[in-house]
Design a protein around this motif. Sequence first.
Motif, PDB file in Angstrom:
ATOM      1  N   LEU A  83       0.831  -1.203   0.000  1.00  0.00           N
ATOM      2  CA  LEU A  83       0.000   0.000   0.000  1.00  0.00           C
ATOM      3  C   LEU A  83       0.865   1.253   0.000  1.00  0.00           C
ATOM      4  O   LEU A  83       0.596   2.220  -0.725  1.00  0.00           O
ATOM      5  CB  LEU A  83      -0.925  -0.003   1.212  1.00  0.00           C
TER       6      LEU A  83
ATOM      7  N   PHE B 124      -6.621   5.737  -1.409  1.00  0.00           N
ATOM      8  CA  PHE B 124      -6.645   5.011  -0.142  1.00  0.00           C
ATOM      9  C   PHE B 124      -7.385   5.814   0.919  1.00  0.00           C
ATOM     10  O   PHE B 124      -7.233   7.036   1.016  1.00  0.00           O
ATOM     11  CB  PHE B 124      -5.214   4.727   0.339  1.00  0.00           C
TER      12      PHE B 124
ATOM     13  N   HIS C 192      -6.659   1.544   3.079  1.00  0.00           N
ATOM     14  CA  HIS C 192      -7.318   0.533   2.259  1.00  0.00           C
ATOM     15  C   HIS C 192      -7.893   1.216   1.030  1.00  0.00           C
ATOM     16  O   HIS C 192      -8.303   2.384   1.089  1.00  0.00           O
ATOM     17  CB  HIS C 192      -8.436  -0.165   3.051  1.00  0.00           C
ATOM     18  N   LEU C 193      -7.937   0.492  -0.068  1.00  0.00           N
ATOM     19  CA  LEU C 193      -8.496   1.056  -1.285  1.00  0.00           C
ATOM     20  C   LEU C 193      -9.979   1.358  -1.106  1.00  0.00           C
ATOM     21  O   LEU C 193     -10.727   0.557  -0.545  1.00  0.00           O
ATOM     22  CB  LEU C 193      -8.309   0.082  -2.455  1.00  0.00           C
TER      23      LEU C 193
END
Length: 518
Positions: free
Chosen positions: A2, A364, A369-370
Amino acid sequence: CLVAAFIILAVVVVNSSTFQPALQTISNTLANDGKFVNNHTIPAGINCTRTEWCDKFNICSIVCAPGSVEIPEWQTHAVADQNRLAYYQNFCYAYLLGTHNSAITLADGYGNEDFIFNAALQNLSKYDRIATFRTNDQYFSLTDQLRMGLRFLELDTHYVGDILRIAHCGGVNFGPVNDLIQILNKIIAESGIQIRWDTETIGCSPSLSAIPVDEQRPFVNALQEVSAWLNQNPGEFVMLFLDDDLDLETFKEVPVLIQVIQEAFGTKLLTPPEKKQLFPGQWPPINTLIAAGKQVVVASGANYSTQMLSTIFSKYGNDFCDWTEPDTTPYQGYPECILSGPTVAANTGTFIRLETSEIMYGPFNSGFHLGPNIDPLTANNSAIYVACNVNILSPDLLTPDVAASMLWTWAPNQPPSECLTEKSLACSELCTALNVSSSRWITVSCDSSLPSACLSIPNTPTSFAWRLGTESTYEAAECPDEFYFLPPYTPYQQSALVEFTKSTSPQAGLVWLNHPVL
């Protein structure tokens, strides 16, 4: 992965050939004095004194000057009434307005450079629909948040750039790197040099708040702003929550933390030893603290053990009624009032804080988190938590409208503006009633014939009962034996009153409340 994706995206953004035209479009073009100024920072509908906040690179945002945000008169009155009622409770049951990362605010430069990245994203069709940069949690100063009725402020407190600062980091704890730094510190100890950085500092240095590291606000300045407001409002109370980390103990900065808190608040601060001496056992009502000259309590998210006991409370254990921070969903509203993650029931004596984030780092969310942030607190969903007396709601991106959604007393534009500004004679003939359908207060002619709300005596936030008196004018209101003409003191009590009225007197659209209009 990430973090790598985030870096790649940033490189793509900065090196895009469309970056300069996009930046000029969004920033009001390059000014004659060499500044890039973002004029699109203050939410629509906000009136305030506009000023520039510029960093050392002449990148600027138009922000609201502290204390200048216009708040509707009815809202100021409503939240003052609401807080006075809350002050009859202790922390375990009081309902107070709050925010998440209160001091990570655009008014102090956090998120100032976001528009540079967003300018390029506008021209990268691959990303612009799914990605945005927003690294400030709030828009307005601590002073304006307090003016909107907040009595709970979260200060992200970290050691950055050789001093304690307001900075957004923590949560990253990579053991091998931290262990290596400790080994290096032991090796170089004789030189008098110490490495004051670890992985928990990522986000503060380097900064992920789109502000130069050394321009992040000194912690002491934030405390002084709150203290100045308390000096001007001696009948008010504020709880400060420090979102800090144990690296302050590693860096030997806890004594400094304690010193600046003590110097900022002086005798206004209630310390753990004073709590033990003056109010042994459970917490007293907040208005008892105020009467004793204690206007502020400081709690820490890090447990510094005995080092903190002279000044700072711990959020863990019994200091604050088993402080719990569940998720916003799944949630069972009134009358069950059950929150999850961990599972806890509201209005049972557990101190519950709901906090959500709306920070975005490109594609993000705040948890890296996406995708978007899930179920944040907004003006559209606050009421369901208010009804259950969830102690502290802490949203991001507070505005007067969001603050108004967390009110449970007066309805919008009630009492009428002429009562609040001109105090006309006609207003003396108006009395307070609960509108059962909206669960908010309105003014009605005192000569109207309505049932009166009657509360059991004795009562507690969890053990009480309602009855309705016979219909009468306000002056003639009467209650059954062992019940008294009293208002609800918490939103949970009001929810119970609404439910009782609907079930026993469904024809009653309005109910007298024993509460002054002004």
